[in-house]
Write a protein that holds these residues in place. Structure first.
Motif, PDB file in Angstrom:
ATOM      1  N   SER A  86       0.826  -1.201   0.000  1.00  0.00           N
ATOM      2  CA  SER A  86       0.000   0.000   0.000  1.00  0.00           C
ATOM      3  C   SER A  86       0.861   1.251   0.000  1.00  0.00           C
ATOM      4  N   SER A  87       0.260   2.342  -0.396  1.00  0.00           N
ATOM      5  CA  SER A  87       0.929   3.638  -0.306  1.00  0.00           C
ATOM      6  C   SER A  87       1.072   4.018   1.160  1.00  0.00           C
ATOM      7  N   PRO A  88       2.106   4.830   1.478  1.00  0.00           N
ATOM      8  CA  PRO A  88       2.290   5.239   2.880  1.00  0.00           C
ATOM      9  C   PRO A  88       1.019   5.877   3.447  1.00  0.00           C
ATOM     10  N   GLY A  89       0.630   5.393   4.620  1.00  0.00           N
ATOM     11  CA  GLY A  89      -0.562   5.924   5.266  1.00  0.00           C
ATOM     12  C   GLY A  89      -1.853   5.287   4.799  1.00  0.00           C
ATOM     13  N   GLN A  90      -1.787   4.526   3.706  1.00  0.00           N
ATOM     14  CA  GLN A  90      -2.983   3.865   3.188  1.00  0.00           C
ATOM     15  C   GLN A  90      -3.146   2.497   3.857  1.00  0.00           C
ATOM     16  N   ASP A  91      -4.389   2.109   4.102  1.00  0.00           N
ATOM     17  CA  ASP A  91      -4.697   0.798   4.677  1.00  0.00           C
ATOM     18  C   ASP A  91      -3.966   0.551   5.996  1.00  0.00           C
ATOM     19  N   GLU A  92      -3.677   1.597   6.724  1.00  0.00           N
ATOM     20  CA  GLU A  92      -3.053   1.447   8.042  1.00  0.00           C
ATOM     21  C   GLU A  92      -4.134   1.322   9.097  1.00  0.00           C
ATOM     22  N   VAL A  93      -3.993   0.319   9.944  1.00  0.00           N
ATOM     23  CA  VAL A  93      -4.961   0.078  11.002  1.00  0.00           C
ATOM     24  C   VAL A  93      -4.230   0.099  12.338  1.00  0.00           C
ATOM     25  N   VAL A  94      -4.766   0.833  13.284  1.00  0.00           N
ATOM     26  CA  VAL A  94      -4.160   0.939  14.610  1.00  0.00           C
ATOM     27  C   VAL A  94      -5.103   0.316  15.628  1.00  0.00           C
ATOM     28  N   PHE A  95      -4.604  -0.663  16.374  1.00  0.00           N
ATOM     29  CA  PHE A  95      -5.366  -1.295  17.444  1.00  0.00           C
ATOM     30  C   PHE A  95      -4.770  -0.887  18.785  1.00  0.00           C
ATOM     31  N   HIS A  96      -5.603  -0.314  19.641  1.00  0.00           N
ATOM     32  CA  HIS A  96      -5.133   0.103  20.961  1.00  0.00           C
ATOM     33  C   HIS A  96      -5.029  -1.111  21.878  1.00  0.00           C
ATOM     34  N   LEU A  97      -3.917  -1.211  22.581  1.00  0.00           N
ATOM     35  CA  LEU A  97      -3.685  -2.376  23.440  1.00  0.00           C
ATOM     36  C   LEU A  97      -4.625  -2.411  24.639  1.00  0.00           C
ATOM     37  N   ALA A  98      -5.243  -1.277  24.957  1.00  0.00           N
ATOM     38  CA  ALA A  98      -6.251  -1.286  26.019  1.00  0.00           C
ATOM     39  C   ALA A  98      -7.439  -2.158  25.646  1.00  0.00           C
ATOM     40  N   ASP A  99      -7.634  -2.375  24.340  1.00  0.00           N
ATOM     41  CA  ASP A  99      -8.738  -3.216  23.866  1.00  0.00           C
ATOM     42  C   ASP A  99      -8.311  -4.654  23.612  1.00  0.00           C
ATOM     43  N   CYS A 100      -7.054  -4.976  23.893  1.00  0.00           N
ATOM     44  CA  CYS A 100      -6.524  -6.314  23.604  1.00  0.00           C
ATOM     45  C   CYS A 100      -6.770  -7.241  24.787  1.00  0.00           C
ATOM     46  N   LEU A 101      -7.327  -8.407  24.487  1.00  0.00           N
ATOM     47  CA  LEU A 101      -7.619  -9.381  25.536  1.00  0.00           C
ATOM     48  C   LEU A 101      -6.471 -10.363  25.722  1.00  0.00           C
ATOM     49  N   GLY A 102      -5.759 -10.666  24.650  1.00  0.00           N
ATOM     50  CA  GLY A 102      -4.668 -11.627  24.748  1.00  0.00           C
ATOM     51  C   GLY A 102      -4.062 -11.890  23.383  1.00  0.00           C
ATOM     52  N   CYS A 103      -3.044 -12.727  23.376  1.00  0.00           N
ATOM     53  CA  CYS A 103      -2.371 -13.095  22.126  1.00  0.00           C
ATOM     54  C   CYS A 103      -1.711 -14.453  22.339  1.00  0.00           C
ATOM     55  N   ARG A 104      -1.811 -15.318  21.348  1.00  0.00           N
ATOM     56  CA  ARG A 104      -1.210 -16.640  21.478  1.00  0.00           C
ATOM     57  C   ARG A 104      -0.413 -16.986  20.225  1.00  0.00           C
ATOM     58  N   ALA A 105       0.627 -17.777  20.420  1.00  0.00           N
ATOM     59  CA  ALA A 105       1.457 -18.277  19.318  1.00  0.00           C
ATOM     60  C   ALA A 105       1.241 -19.780  19.194  1.00  0.00           C
ATOM     61  N   TYR A 106       1.312 -20.288  17.965  1.00  0.00           N
ATOM     62  CA  TYR A 106       1.057 -21.709  17.765  1.00  0.00           C
ATOM     63  C   TYR A 106       1.632 -22.163  16.425  1.00  0.00           C
ATOM     64  N   LYS A 107       1.706 -23.466  16.278  1.00  0.00           N
ATOM     65  CA  LYS A 107       2.181 -24.113  15.056  1.00  0.00           C
ATOM     66  C   LYS A 107       1.057 -24.999  14.530  1.00  0.00           C
ATOM     67  N   VAL A 108       0.808 -24.950  13.230  1.00  0.00           N
ATOM     68  CA  VAL A 108      -0.226 -25.800  12.639  1.00  0.00           C
ATOM     69  C   VAL A 108       0.287 -27.232  12.538  1.00  0.00           C
ATOM     70  N   GLU A 109      -0.634 -28.170  12.354  1.00  0.00           N
ATOM     71  CA  GLU A 109      -0.265 -29.584  12.335  1.00  0.00           C
ATOM     72  C   GLU A 109       0.423 -30.002  11.033  1.00  0.00           C
ATOM     73  N   ASP A 110       0.343 -29.177  10.010  1.00  0.00           N
ATOM     74  CA  ASP A 110       0.956 -29.499   8.725  1.00  0.00           C
ATOM     75  C   ASP A 110       2.479 -29.470   8.852  1.00  0.00           C
ATOM     76  N   GLU A 111       3.117 -30.633   8.817  1.00  0.00           N
ATOM     77  CA  GLU A 111       4.572 -30.699   8.989  1.00  0.00           C
ATOM     78  C   GLU A 111       5.322 -30.064   7.820  1.00  0.00           C
ATOM     79  N   ALA A 112       4.680 -29.955   6.671  1.00  0.00           N
ATOM     80  CA  ALA A 112       5.337 -29.353   5.517  1.00  0.00           C
ATOM     81  C   ALA A 112       5.427 -27.833   5.641  1.00  0.00           C
TER      82      ALA A 112
END
Length: 546
Positions: free
Chosen positions: A51-77
């Motif tokens: 995108s062009s600079p400033g276009q399609d930029e989305v800002v999420f405030h962390l005060a609205d964040c409930l959590g975050c998780r990391a994971y690996k899919v079962e596809d070994e490939a």
């Protein structure tokens, strides 16, 4: 048990600002779409790289964040790893006007190298940083003293499957369980099987296993839990256990009050449930007033919400037959009771609250909320019009007396009631005695809402230390009473100048019904009919709020 919120870890800061992260990742569903992602101490910013600079930029405030998780899919490939952040920002409703919290997921694929473990470690680094930053950005009000639940928070969730329309379990599995998982909150689900199941359970259980008790039901289940905690030998410690409320019943008054205290836009139904679930997962704790209620049989119970006699109590009890229609049951019950409006004889006295400057009050200063705010009106007994609550001697126990309150036995559980005389004795001399004896209703509120759509005490706060006493005198027309309840939806009933409505802030009160038949409810539950008195205990319980 009270733990003040700790300051951010200095090791993760530079000059008082949390060190940020920057990375470039692909879309979780389309590998050809790439994003630049940056994390600061307060926001997660996402932009398409193409995108062009400033276009399609989305800002999420962390005060609205409930959590975050990391994971690996079962596809070994697939050597990539993923991290997903869960946000609940206030957004415009799809159909109706106004704002409400809505769930937004942001998922990214991490494939920096061909080593799956390295990619997973990078995803975990991002997930951990987002979680920690979001904890520091929990939304707080400056005029409220907060505590924080222990993390990770071990939660017991008590669900009454029969509450409301009988959908409490579906509400838990459909909305609350996913939110607890997103916020990494471990929980144990307890389904109540009979009346007082929760009361017996919390009275006997080892509370050291739990950091919070959460109720998904109507207000009646929380009534059981609070009284169970105060029946324990270690009640002073037990009552400080943080309590969470999730609306699953017909009234949901405390849930509506908790939502209101956050100064968020009004919410009902599933929107209210999502809001309360969000606050639960954020884990901020405030103080909660409880009110000690003495019944004619000398039984003492504790209330967090309300005590009602007359019209409101009748509607509460009689509308039980309409439970399947949900919160609409109260509207149906109100219309039915209006058709056969009754007048109740009784005596009322109270201890006025001292003058104060409200700090947590959301009541507009233009509302007639002070003492004697309702226009004076002659009663049909030709009492003086100089005051709505003249003090006078009479033959009942509601009379001026110089007797001192007897101390409570040392083995009585719960806090002592230093403001109350015995029900067999007259009220203390510094109390105010209401001159009228004919009432349509008496309603003592301890929170802001009487139901999801009944904003009964606009000036109330969870820990303001007041009982908000409202009563309606005889002589009011059906139309005027209906108008009163219609304007109560937005808290405007105190501003319409109804001459039959009186509102006082008090610290204690006594009600002595004289009508042979009637009902008294405490927190929506019917109690024995007869003389009753109560006093507030400021901030002795703990409420997960925001």
């Amino acid at each position: 048990m009270d733990n003040y919120i700790a300051e951010p870890d200095p090791s993760r800061q530079r000059n008082g600002v949390v060190e940020g992260l920057y990375g470039e990742f692909t879309d979780s569903l389309n590998a050809r779409v790439r994003y630049s992602v940056s994390l600061t101490e307060s926001a997660l910013t996402i932009q398409k790289i193409s995108s062009s600079p400033g276009q399609d930029e989305v800002v999420f405030h962390l005060a609205d964040c409930l959590g975050c998780r990391a994971y690996k899919v079962e596809d070994e490939a697939d050597v990539g790893a993923f991290f997903t952040a869960y946000f609940y920002p206030l957004k415009r409703r799809w159909i109706s006007t106004g704002m409400a919290r809505q769930k937004v997921e942001q998922c990214f694929r991490v494939a920096l190298v061909q080593d799956p473990l390295t990619n997973l470690q990078e995803a975990e680094r991002w997930a951990r940083a987002i979680r920690e930053a979001s904890i520091r950005q929990i939304p707080r009000r400056h005029d409220v003293k907060y505590y924080e639940v222990r993390r990770p928070c071990r939660v017991m969730v008590l669900v009454n499957p029969q509450s409301g329309r009988g959908q409490a379990l579906q509400l838990f599995s459909g909305q609350i369980e996913p939110m607890l998982t997103e916020a990494s909150v471990p929980y144990t689900l307890v389904i109540t099987e009979h009346q007082n199941h929760a009361r017996d359970l919390v009275r006997e259980t080892d509370l050291s296993q739990w950091d919070a008790l959460v109720i998904l039901s109507g207000d009646g289940l929380l009534f059981e839990v609070l009284n169970g905690l105060l029946e324990r030998e270690d009640w002073e410690e037990a009552i400080q256990t943080p309590l969470g409320i999730l609306p699953g019943g017909s009234g949901n008054a405390l849930a509506a009050s908790v939502h209101h205290y956050t100064k968020s836009p009004p919410a009902w139904g599933k929107e209210l449930l999502l809001s309360c679930g969000f606050l639960l997962c954020k884990g901020l704790v405030t103080r909660l007033d409880l009110v000690s209620v003495h019944l004619a049989s000398s039984q003492r119970i504790f209330s967090f919400l309300s005590l009602a006699w007359g019209f409101v109590a009748d509607v509460d009890i009689e509308s039980e037959k309409y439970r399947l229609v949900g919160p609409m049951r109260f509207l149906v019950g109100t219309l039915m009771r209006l058709a056969s409006l009754k007048v109740y004889q009784g005596r009322l006295a109270y201890l006025p609250a001292p003058s104060f400057t409200p700090q947590n009050s959301s009541l507009c200063s233009s509302l007639p909320c002070g003492p004697n705010s309702s226009p004076n009106q002659n009663s049909r007994h030709n009492h003086s019009t100089n005051s709505n609550h003249n003090t006078a001697h009479n033959s009942s126990n509601i009379a001026i007396t110089t007797m001192r309150t007897e101390p409570q036995p040392v083995n009585q559980k719960g806090p002592p009631d230093s403001l109350l005389a015995d029900l067999e004795q007259p009220v203390p001399e510094h109390w105010t005695i209401v001159n009228e004896e004919d009432f349509v209703l008496v309603l003592a509120m301890f929170q802001s809402h009487l139901a999801e759509d009944l904003f009964a005490a606009p000036g109330a706060a969870a820990d303001d230390g007041f009982i908000h006493l409202l009563y309606v005198r005889a002589g009011i027309s059906r139309l005027a009473l209906l108008t009163l309840f219609m304007t109560m939806e937005k808290g405007g009933h105190l501003a319409i100048g109804c001459p039959h409505l009186v509102y006082e802030r008090v610290k204690a009160f006594r009600l002595e019904p004289l009508s042979p038949e009637g009902a008294i409810t405490v927190d929506g539950e019917m109690v024995e009919y007869g003389p009753v008195q109560a006093q507030v205990h400021e901030g002795i319980a703990r409420l997960i709020s925001g």
